[in-house]
Design an enzyme around this catalytic site. Structure first.
Site, PDB file in Angstrom:
ATOM      1  CG  ASP A 215      37.527  36.391  54.931  1.00 18.77           C
ATOM      2  OD1 ASP A 215      37.070  35.949  55.300  1.00 18.77           O
ATOM      3  OD2 ASP A 215      37.891  37.283  54.833  1.00 18.77           O
ATOM      4  CD  GLN A 218      31.410  37.969  59.512  1.00 24.74           C
ATOM      5  OE1 GLN A 218      30.480  37.763  59.633  1.00 24.74           O
ATOM      6  NE2 GLN A 218      32.197  38.195  60.312  1.00 24.74           N
TER       7      GLN A 218
END
Lengths: 422, 145
Positions: A215, A218
Site C-alpha cells: 500500500d 503515502q
C-alpha cells in the site's frame, strides 16, 4: 561521525530546496481562513494541486476530449494518446518494466479491492492465512478481512511495537516463514510515519513463495519508489495524494500475475469478441479497466508526475521529513503531548495526543488560525485502539509546506493547551 | 466564526468537571455511541423505574463539546418520564441543528449553552451524540435482569 556527515548532507539539501519557488505554483495558498493564509497540513488525507495539473486537465477537456480506444476520429485519437501517455509515464515513474503492468483504478482502495477480488478470490482458500500488519489503513484491511470471511481463511497481523515506533521485524520474519498466501503492508504508515523495509519484506516473501502487496498511498510522490528494486508483486497508490486529481490511482502488478487473473468488473473496453453466450477478455491492462475510464484525470496524473519529478523526489522527501521531525520535536516539548512513531527516520507526518484534550477540540481550535489538521482515527481504528488513543491529531507535510508553518502549528497547539486546561 | 464563540465558560466547566460521570451500579438501560468523524465514544447508562428515568450517568472518550453536552444532558433529563426525555431529545436536536427552540416543549435554560452550535456544522454531531445514545439506550438498550 557518519551521523554528523549525514546531518550536514541533509542540511545542504535543504538549503538548495527553494520552497518559495514551488509554493508559487499552488493556487490554494491564496485561500484565507478567518482572515489568515491557510496552512494546509492535511496532506496525508490529500495533497493540493499545482497550476500545471489544473491547467493540463482544463486543456484536455477543452481541446483533446472524447472517449478513448473507440476513435477513428481525431478527438478520440488525441484523448487516447493522452490516456496511454499517462500510463507510460506512470510505468516510468514507478520504474515498472512496461505500461502493461500499470492498471488505472479509482484510487488505492479500488486497486487493493481489485487484487483481493481477482487474485485473492482465485488463490485464497479455507484454512489459508492472509498476513497484514497492525498499522494497516482500513483500505488494506477490510477487503482482506471480508475475503477471509468468505473463504474461511484467517488474517494474521505483524505486531506494532510500543508507541508505534515500527513493526516487530523478528515477528514479521517468523510470520512470513509460516508461508501465508499473501503479505500486505503499507510502505509508509499514514498514522505512525514509519517507513517499512519493503525490499527486505519482499525478498523474504519471495523466498517463502508469498505474494506481496504494498500500500504505497503515502509513499509515491513523497519518496522515490522503484517497484523492481522493491521486488513487490503488487503496489497500489492514489493520484490525489501526489498532487494529482481525485478519481484515479494506479495498480502495479507483476506481468505473470496480472495475466493469470480474471477480470472483476465487466463491460466495454475489456473485451475482444462478444456473442450472446460468451465473451473473450482482452489481456491486461485493458482486462481490468471496464467502462469509460477517468480520462481527464489521467492527464492530470501525468502532469502531477511530471511536476513532482521536476521538484525532485529526494528533495521532497528530505524537505517534508525535516518539517515532520521539527514538528515532532516541538510538540514533544509541550505538556502532556505524546508523539507516536519512530524517533529517527520519521516520514512526512506527525501524529500526537494531548492528555485531557480531545483531537477534535485541538483541530477545531487550530482551524481558527487557518491551520488544517486531521482529527480522529486516521482510518486505522484497530491500531489506534491498541496504542490507547482512539482519537489523535495528525499534521502531515508536503513539498509546499515551510518552517514558519511548523512554528505556527506548535504555537497553536501550545495555545490550545492553555485555552482548554487553564 | 471563532471557536471561543462556541467554547463558552459554562461549557468548558462541564467538560473539565463533568457531572454524573462513571458507571451506574445497577443500570437498567445502556447504549454506546460513536462518531466516526473524530473518534468520540460515549457510553450512557440509565435506571428506569416505573417509566421514569431516575438516574443517568455517562462515560466518554470525547471532545469538550460532546463531554459537556453529555454532562448537561444527565442533569436535565434525570427524573423525567420516558416520553418527556424523548421530547427533550427531539427539541435538543432541533436546537443543535437549526438553532431553533421547540415551542411545544420548553428547552431548558441549561441547554441554551448549545444555542450557537448550529453555526458550526462540523460540531453538531458532537453535541447530539450523547442525546442519540440516551435515546438508543431507552429504546433498545434494556439490560437483562
Amino acid at each position: 561521525m557518519i551521523a554528523s556527515l549525514l546531518m550536514e548532507c541533509a542540511a545542504s539539501n535543504r538549503l538548495t530546496f527553494d520552497v518559495n519557488r514551488w509554493r508559487g505554483e499552488f493556487p490554494y495558498l491564496d485561500v484565507q481562513v478567518g482572515g489568515r493564509a491557510v496552512i494546509y497540513l492535511d496532506n496525508g488525507a490529500s495533497t493540493q494541486k499545482p497550476r500545471a495539473v489544473i491547467e493540463r486537465m482544463a486543456e484536455l477537456a477543452a481541446h483533446e476530449y472524447a472517449n478513448v480506444h473507440r476513435g477513428i476520429h481525431e478527438l478520440s485519437n488525441r484523448a487516447t494518446a493522452a490516456y496511454e501517455a499517462a500510463r507510460l509515464r506512470s510505468a516510468d515513474f514507478l520504474h515498472a518494466p512496461g505500461p502493461d503492468s500499470i492498471i488505472f483504478t479509482r484510487g488505492t482502495t479500488e486497486a487493493i479491492n481489485l487484487v483481493v477480488n481477482t487474485w485473492g478470490e482465485m488463490h485464497v482458500g479455507a484454512g489459508d492465512t492472509i498476513l497484514l500488519t497492525e498499522m494497516e489503513h482500513h483500505s488494506n484491511l477490510i477487503p482482506w478481512q471480508q475475503l477471509a470471511k468468505r473463504k474461511g481463511a484467517r488474517v494474521k497481523y505483524v505486531p506494532v511495537l510500543p508507541d508505534g515506533v515500527g513493526l516487530d521485524l523478528d515477528e514479521a520474519a517468523k510470520l512470513i516463514r509460516e508461508r501465508p498466501k499473501v503479505f500486505g503492508f503499507p510502505h509508509i504508515s499514514n498514522t505512525l510515519a514509519v517507513t517499512n523495509p519493503v525490499a527486505s519484506f519482499c525478498a523474504m516473501a519471495r523466498d517463502a513463495g508469498v505474494v506481496t502487496l504494498v500500500d504505497a498511498a503515502q509513499s509515491v510522490a513523497h519518496i522515490p519508489v522503484d517497484v523492481q528494486e522493491l521486488g513487490c508483486d503488487f503496489l497500489a497508490c492514489s493520484a490525489h495524494k501526489m498532487c494529482g486529481p481525485t478519481g484515479i490511482g494506479l495498480l502495479y502488478g507483476r506481468a505473470e500475475l496480472l495475466e493469470s487473473m480474471p477480470p472483476w468488473q465487466f463491460g466495454g473496453e475489456m473485451v475482444d469478441r462478444v456473442d450472446f453466450t460468451t465473451a473473450h477478455f482482452r489481456p491486461p491492462p485493458a482486462r481490468f479497466e471496464a467502462g469509460t475510464p477517468a480520462i481527464i484525470e489521467a492527464a492530470g496524473l501525468h502532469a502531477a508526475l511530471d511536476f513532482v519529478s521536476e521538484v525532485g523526489l529526494d528533495a521532497i522527501r528530505d524537505h517534508a521529513e525535516s518539517l515532520a521531525v521539527r514538528a515532532a520535536a516541538g510538540l514533544r516539548e509541550l505538556p502532556g503531548v505524546r508523539v507516536f512513531g519512530p524517533l529517527e527516520h520519521r516520514a512526512h507526518l506527525v501524529t500526537f495526543t494531548i492528555e485531557g484534550l480531545h483531537a477534535h477540540d485541538i483541530v477545531f481550535f487550530c482551524n481558527d488560525r487557518g491551520i488544517a489538521l486531521r482529527a480522529g482515527h486516521h482510518c486505522a481504528q484497530p491500531l489506534m485502539r491498541k496504542l490507547g488513543a482512539p482519537a489523535s491529531t495528525r499534521a502531515s507535510f508536503h513539498l509546499y509546506n515551510n518552517d514558519s508553518e511548523v512554528e505556527a502549528l506548535i504555537a497553536a497547539v501550545r495555545d490550545a493547551i492553555q485555552f482548554f486546561q487553564s | 466564526m471563532k471557536s471561543d464563540e462556541l467554547y463558552q465558560e459554562v461549557l468548558l466547566q462541564h467538560s473539565r468537571h463533568p457531572r454524573n460521570y462513571g458507571p451506574l451500579e445497577h443500570p437498567t438501560h445502556r447504549a454506546e455511541g460513536y462518531n466516526a468523524l473524530c473518534g468520540d465514544e460515549v457510553t450512557v447508562e440509565a435506571v428506569v423505574t416505573d417509566g421514569v428515568v431516575a438516574a443517568i450517568q455517562f462515560q466518554a472518550s470525547a471532545c469538550a463539546i460532546c463531554t459537556a453536552s453529555a454532562s448537561i444532558m444527565t442533569c436535565e433529563a434525570a427524573n423525567l418520564a420516558e416520553p418527556d426525555v424523548a421530547a427533550l431529545a427531539h427539541s435538543f436536536r432541533r436546537l443543535a441543528t437549526d438553532g431553533e427552540a421547540d415551542l411545544s416543549t420548553e428547552v431548558r435554560p441549561a441547554l441554551d449553552v448549545m444555542g450557537t452550535i448550529h453555526r458550526f456544522p462540523q460540531r453538531v454531531k458532537c453535541a447530539t451524540l450523547p442525546w442519540e445514545t440516551l435515546t438508543a439506550a431507552l429504546r433498545n438498550g434494556r439490560l437483562r435482569e
